[in-house]
Scaffold this motif. Structure first.
Motif, mmCIF file in Angstrom:
data_model
loop_
_atom_site.group_PDB
_atom_site.id
_atom_site.type_symbol
_atom_site.label_atom_id
_atom_site.label_comp_id
_atom_site.label_asym_id
_atom_site.label_seq_id
_atom_site.Cartn_x
_atom_site.Cartn_y
_atom_site.Cartn_z
ATOM 1 N N UNK A 699 0.590 -1.027 0.428
ATOM 2 C CA UNK A 699 -0.083 -0.062 -0.200
ATOM 3 C C UNK A 699 0.977 1.279 -0.063
ATOM 4 N N UNK A 700 1.081 1.585 -0.646
ATOM 5 C CA UNK A 700 1.138 3.252 -0.618
ATOM 6 C C UNK A 700 0.845 4.571 -1.619
ATOM 7 N N UNK A 701 2.060 5.607 -0.957
ATOM 8 C CA UNK A 701 0.610 7.197 -1.529
ATOM 9 C C UNK A 701 -0.533 7.678 -1.294
ATOM 10 N N UNK A 702 -0.822 6.978 0.430
ATOM 11 C CA UNK A 702 -2.337 7.921 0.384
ATOM 12 C C UNK A 702 -2.086 9.365 1.755
ATOM 13 N N UNK A 703 -2.676 9.514 0.562
ATOM 14 C CA UNK A 703 -3.287 11.708 0.955
ATOM 15 C C UNK A 703 -4.848 11.852 1.174
ATOM 16 N N UNK A 704 -5.231 12.174 1.017
ATOM 17 C CA UNK A 704 -6.509 13.809 1.641
ATOM 18 C C UNK A 704 -6.364 14.473 0.583
ATOM 19 N N UNK A 705 -7.507 14.923 -0.018
ATOM 20 C CA UNK A 705 -7.974 15.977 -1.246
ATOM 21 C C UNK A 705 -7.893 16.480 -0.218
ATOM 22 N N UNK A 806 -0.919 2.411 6.994
ATOM 23 C CA UNK A 806 -0.341 3.707 6.211
ATOM 24 C C UNK A 806 -1.110 4.744 6.867
ATOM 25 N N UNK A 807 -0.488 5.749 7.918
ATOM 26 C CA UNK A 807 -1.472 6.700 8.248
ATOM 27 C C UNK A 807 -1.007 8.310 8.068
ATOM 28 N N UNK A 808 -2.494 9.122 8.146
ATOM 29 C CA UNK A 808 -2.318 10.525 7.935
ATOM 30 C C UNK A 808 -3.423 11.487 8.232
ATOM 31 N N UNK A 809 -3.030 12.343 8.872
ATOM 32 C CA UNK A 809 -3.284 13.228 9.724
ATOM 33 C C UNK A 809 -4.600 13.828 9.058
ATOM 34 N N UNK A 810 -5.719 14.074 9.761
ATOM 35 C CA UNK A 810 -7.022 14.939 9.397
ATOM 36 C C UNK A 810 -6.690 15.669 10.318
ATOM 37 N N UNK A 811 -7.878 17.195 10.299
ATOM 38 C CA UNK A 811 -8.575 18.389 11.394
ATOM 39 C C UNK A 811 -9.939 18.782 10.359
ATOM 40 N N UNK A 812 -10.258 18.375 11.653
ATOM 41 C CA UNK A 812 -11.920 18.689 11.781
ATOM 42 C C UNK A 812 -11.595 20.667 12.259
ATOM 43 N N UNK A 813 -12.443 21.065 11.222
ATOM 44 C CA UNK A 813 -12.183 22.714 12.309
ATOM 45 C C UNK A 813 -13.415 23.315 12.855
ATOM 46 N N UNK A 814 -13.626 24.225 13.551
ATOM 47 C CA UNK A 814 -14.990 24.325 14.283
ATOM 48 C C UNK A 814 -14.492 25.404 15.444
#
Length: 958
Positions: A699-705, A806-814
């Motif tokens: 598994x590679x290239x994990x990304x978020x839009x 694979x792990x990637x961060x995500x932030x929820x605003x508010x």
């Protein structure tokens, strides 16, 4: 030629397909008399000849193929289908099942009960109960321990059953069992305690998407109670189930489980009489009463009495009958010429296409748990294979499977596949062959020898060597070896051989608990002895040592395949939970005996549930699991073991270690108890989602839009999967989410999405998942709604719940959540953040939940975090306490561990008699101790119920 009366009936508006469905239902409903309508509330709704309306029966079992109607295609058990993680495959199985159900409905007239109508097209499937506890006796019936996984496969099966015609159903799926049903022992009287977070995030979460999608047409209420109230009178039927269905344009037709309406009075004692209980069930949303078998008179009589007593009215009856009629119209009953499924013929039952589908399903469900290179087998290097074990040469039917039209056992499947490659199979059951000789008469029991198999907890079956039939306990207490198959509600074929000293044994029936005795006059054997002292003493003569035979077979072979597991009707089944997850002692001993002489041994576990395979995992080079896979089990396993097919299955539930102490079976609070991969802290033996392959994936290239989203937004998650091995293979890409630094106890991680992908060697594919913020939500007890807190999260791609790649961060605003407001606001005690030693109970028989100490002798604690007490000068609590409760009762209130007040709780006279008790807090208020945000703790002392509390900013009026 039609009679004039029939012709006139055919011209009535409800027969006009050009009219809207609702108008047709209304017309027919209004033409029925009150007696005809109320009669339709039973499972067997009678015909109405004057209107040309046929008899109708609710319910055909269709969990993994059509059941109880004779031979039909048998697909893998539901837990096996869960292991496929393949929605399209499960949809195809649902379609095949409904096609065969249509064939039975139209063409198997001898199976129709006189006057009871044809075989029902209402399919009582799928089961959406979550596999929280692997010891559950009905574990085989569920798809997975995860609600997303379960809902996705449940919806797929429903869509397959229902078909894709916009106006007609091929079959009508009914979801089982609503709600929180995961134990068999005392299932009709136990209560599943569901705090709001567990209710909404876990148990309801499996049902909600399936109902909201419109794929389901009905639901069945569960036997158990939830929060002290029987599911058959639960307000959740209307408040949740039917609310979710509203946007679909159709109502759910809700049925009772068998005899459950009577249970409301008899074992549960929740109501005083049956008229009252049936009325309550009808008003709660039960539309059809499955009770007293074909005896409609009794339940209908109770409902009629309820009507006469004013406990229900005609509107309640109309509402339920309307839902039934709507379903019957959708099934094509009143438009046979327009029904697109009316032409399905009997040739579809166990057709070649369905056999092929059964084989594919069985193959896709096989899970490779461990492999250090032994598999796949190479016939050129290991041409002689010993297939050993009690399940090597037999397939089992479970309670909800059809009669197997044929059986391809593991030994037969491997034998055929190896034979085609120049190899051979040697089969050995590994069972001891014994004779039981009476010490009184010196005669052999049954005048024959028996092969003995251990199915766990010393439950044995004794199979006549000459006939192959099982020894069975008869109604007259005699013993006869005449049963070909173990498949009856009360299993009469299991026994225990208990040591009696001097080398003798006692023969004891598991069913009755009685012992075999010999009549001193005529020598007849009957299972009538109540005590060991009055039982016959038998000499156990070993005629063949099963382990020795197995060792010899293994030594003479190049490799051994040991096939162990459970019989679905013994030691873990409907009405009976397992006490642990250990392999049967006799089977474990057999495995060790074979491995000692043939280290090149693969263990194949064929079971309805997980086992603790600690020893096997440590000592064997290969371990494989499959559920009871149906008629094609042997072909499927042969393909996987020999490498003709990939092991494409992944575990649908956690397999715990043997030394891991599991929570109490009745502790349904997965958060505090630590159930499932979401909350269990100890490392499992095989984690949820686990399964190995013969090829290798990267598994590679994990990304978020985007790196951040709003609480109502969404993000695209992209990852590339590559097959870097030398074989074609399948991988289940599992997408999890994790909340960081939360104000609540969050899951360790939680499944958000998944996709099964098949790739050729060297092939790669970019996968995109749409991740709505709602997949990050938790149930906020302060607001009573799902909430996505702002802050940090992680998006994880994993091979299993314990193998994150694979792990990637995500932030929820508010805006950050505000402290909980409790001043001048009523707060339900059930909306706690944490608890200890409490039980959740009913406020009354209609609705509402309260808390009480689980043990009145021990204090119970509720914690409410971040509570703003500014301005509080008074507190009021809502309590109930029945007459006759011993000792004193009080509620202690603390802020940040400092006691604020202790209120005595008076006797109110009844558990449902609620009163408000309050007191002023002038000293505390004036000192400023209460101003600001605190952690509030309520400690319950003694026997009473606590519903709510309220801090007031003004003193009580005089």
């Amino acid at each position: 030629m039609s009679s004039p009366s029939v012709s006139a009936t055919e011209r009535l508006p409800f027969r006009d397909p050009a009219l809207p469905l609702r108008k047709r239902v209304d017309d027919l409903l209004e033409r029925l008399t009150p007696d005809e309508r109320i009669a339709m509330l039973h499972q067997y709704a009678p015909a109405v000849p004057r209107l040309g309306v046929a008899a109708f029966r609710t319910g055909s079992e269709a969990l993994h193929g059509v059941a109880w109607l004779g031979e039909a295609t048998v697909f893998p058990q539901a837990v096996g289908l869960g292991a496929t993680w393949d929605e399209e495959l499960v949809r195809e199985i649902g379609e095949a099942t409904s096609v065969e159900l249509r064939a039975f409905h139209h063409h198997r007239e001898p199976l129709m009960a006189p006057g009871r109508g044809p075989i029902s097209l209402q399919a009582w499937a799928p089961v959406l109960n979550l596999l929280r506890d692997p010891r559950w006796g009905r574990n085989e019936e569920g798809y997975a321990e995860d609600p997303v996984h379960t809902a996705r496969l449940g919806e797929a099966f429903c869509r397959g059953l229902a078909g894709d015609d916009p106006d007609h159903l091929r079959a009508a799926p009914v979801l089982k069992h609503f709600l929180a049903y995961n134990n068999e022992d005392d299932r009709c009287t136990t209560s599943s305690g569901l705090r709001p977070r567990v209710l909404h995030e876990y148990d309801l979460a499996a049902f909600r998407p399936v109902v909201a999608s419109g794929a389901a047409t009905g639901a069945m209420a569960a036997y158990n109670l939830v929060n002290g109230r029987p599911c058959h009178v639960s307000p959740l039927i209307e408040a949740e189930l039917r609310r979710w269905a509203e946007p679909t344009g159709y109502e759910l037709f809700v049925v009772s489980d068998a005899e459950a309406p009577s249970n409301l009075v008899d074992p549960e004692h929740y109501f005083d009489d049956h008229a009252e209980s049936h009325a309550a069930a009808l008003k709660a949303g039960i539309d059809s009463f499955t009770d007293h078998g074909e005896d409609s008179a009794t339940p209908v009589g109770r409902l009629r009495e309820a009507l006469e007593r004013g406990l229900i009215d005609e509107a309640d009856v109309h509402r339920a009958v309307r839902r039934q009629l709507e379903l019957r119209f959708r099934l094509g009953e009143f438009d046979p010429d327009l029904d697109p499924y009316a032409g399905i013929g009997p040739e579809v039952i166990d057709s070649p296409e369905h056999r092929s589908l059964a084989r594919r399903a069985a193959t896709e469900s096989v899970v490779l748990l461990k492999n250090t290179g032994l598999l796949p087998l190479d016939p050129a290097r290991t041409p002689r294979v010993a297939v050993i074990g009690p399940l090597a040469g037999t397939l089992c039917e479970d309670w909800y499977s059809a009669t197997l039209p044929y059986q391809v056992t593991v030994a037969a499947g491997l034998g055929a596949a190896l034979g085609a490659r120049g190899g051979e199979v040697v089969q050995e059951e590994g069972a001891d062959r014994i004779a039981l000789r009476s010490r009184t008469s010196r005669e052999l029991l049954g005048k024959t020898a028996f092969d003995v198999v251990d199915w766990g907890r010393a439950m044995l079956t004794l199979r006549d060597v000459e006939t192959g039939r099982y020894l069975s306990l008869k109604d007259d207490a005699s013993l006869v070896a005449d049963r070909e198959l173990l498949k009856t509600w009360d299993v009469h074929e299991t026994f225990r051989l208990e040591p009696a000293g001097d080398g003798a044994v006692l023969l004891r029936s598991v069913l009755t608990g009685r012992y075999a005795a010999v009549d001193p006059v005529d020598g007849r054997v009957a299972v009538t002895a109540e005590t060991p002292e009055t039982a016959e003493r038998w000499q156990r003569e070993v005629l063949r040592d099963g382990a020795a035979e197995a060792r010899a077979a293994a030594e003479a072979a190049d490799i051994a395949v040991v096939v162990l597991g459970n019989h679905p009707m013994v030691n873990g089944r409907e009405t009976e939970d397992r006490v642990d997850t250990a392999l049967p002692a006799g089977q474990e001993a057999l495995l060790r005996a074979v491995t000692a002489v043939r280290p090149e041994t693969a263990l194949v576990v064929t079971s309805s549930y997980p086992y603790a395979l600690d020893w096997a995992d440590e000592h064997l080079p290969a371990v494989v699991w499959t559920s009871h896979g149906g008629q094609e089990t042997g072909h499927a396993l042969a393909e996987v073991l020999l490498g003709g097919a990939e092991p494409a299955g992944r575990l649908p539930q956690t397999w715990y270690r043997g030394e891991d102490p599991l929570p109490d079976p009745l502790d349904y609070d997965i958060i505090s108890a630590g159930w499932t991969y979401q909350y269990h802290r100890a490392a499992p033996l095989y984690p949820y989602g686990h399964g190995l392959s013969y090829t290798a994936f990267t598994h590679r290239d994990l990304r978020l839009s985007q790196e951040s989203i709003t609480p109502d937004g969404s993000v695209e998650v992209t990852v590339t999967l590559a097959n870097c091995g030398a074989r074609t293979g399948s991988e289940v890409v599992q997408l999890y989410v994790r909340a960081l630094d939360t104000r609540y106890e969050a899951p360790r991680l939680r499944l958000a999405d998944f996709r099964k992908v098949r790739l050729e060697p060297g092939e790669s594919r970019e996968l995109t998942f749409e991740l709505p913020a709602g997949r990050l939500a938790h149930w906020d007890v302060a607001t009573g709604a799902f909430t996505v807190d702002p802050g940090g999260y992680e998006v994880l791609v994993a091979r299993s719940a314990e193998d994150v790649v694979l792990t990637t961060p995500l932030t929820v605003t508010g805006t950050a959540p505000q402290p909980r407001v409790v001043v001048d606001r009523r707060t339900l005690t059930l909306d706690f953040d944490d608890h200890a030693a409490i039980a959740i109970v009913d406020v009354n028989r209609i609705g509402g939940d309260a808390v009480t100490p689980a043990d009145p002798e021990r204090p119970a604690t509720l914690l409410f975090r971040s509570v703003d007490l500014t301005g509080a000068v008074r507190v009021d609590i809502e309590v109930a306490r029945a007459d006759g409760e011993a000792g004193e009762a009080s509620l202690e209130i603390l802020a940040d561990g400092q006691e604020l007040i202790r209120l005595a709780v008076p006797v109110t006279g009844d558990r449902y008699a609620w009163t408000t008790v309050g007191t002023e807090l002038p000293g505390l208020a004036s000192s400023g101790v209460l101003d600001g945000v605190h952690d509030l703790t309520l400690v319950l002392h003694g026997a009473f119920r606590l519903l709510a509390f309220r801090f007031g900013s003004t003193p009580a009026a005089d």
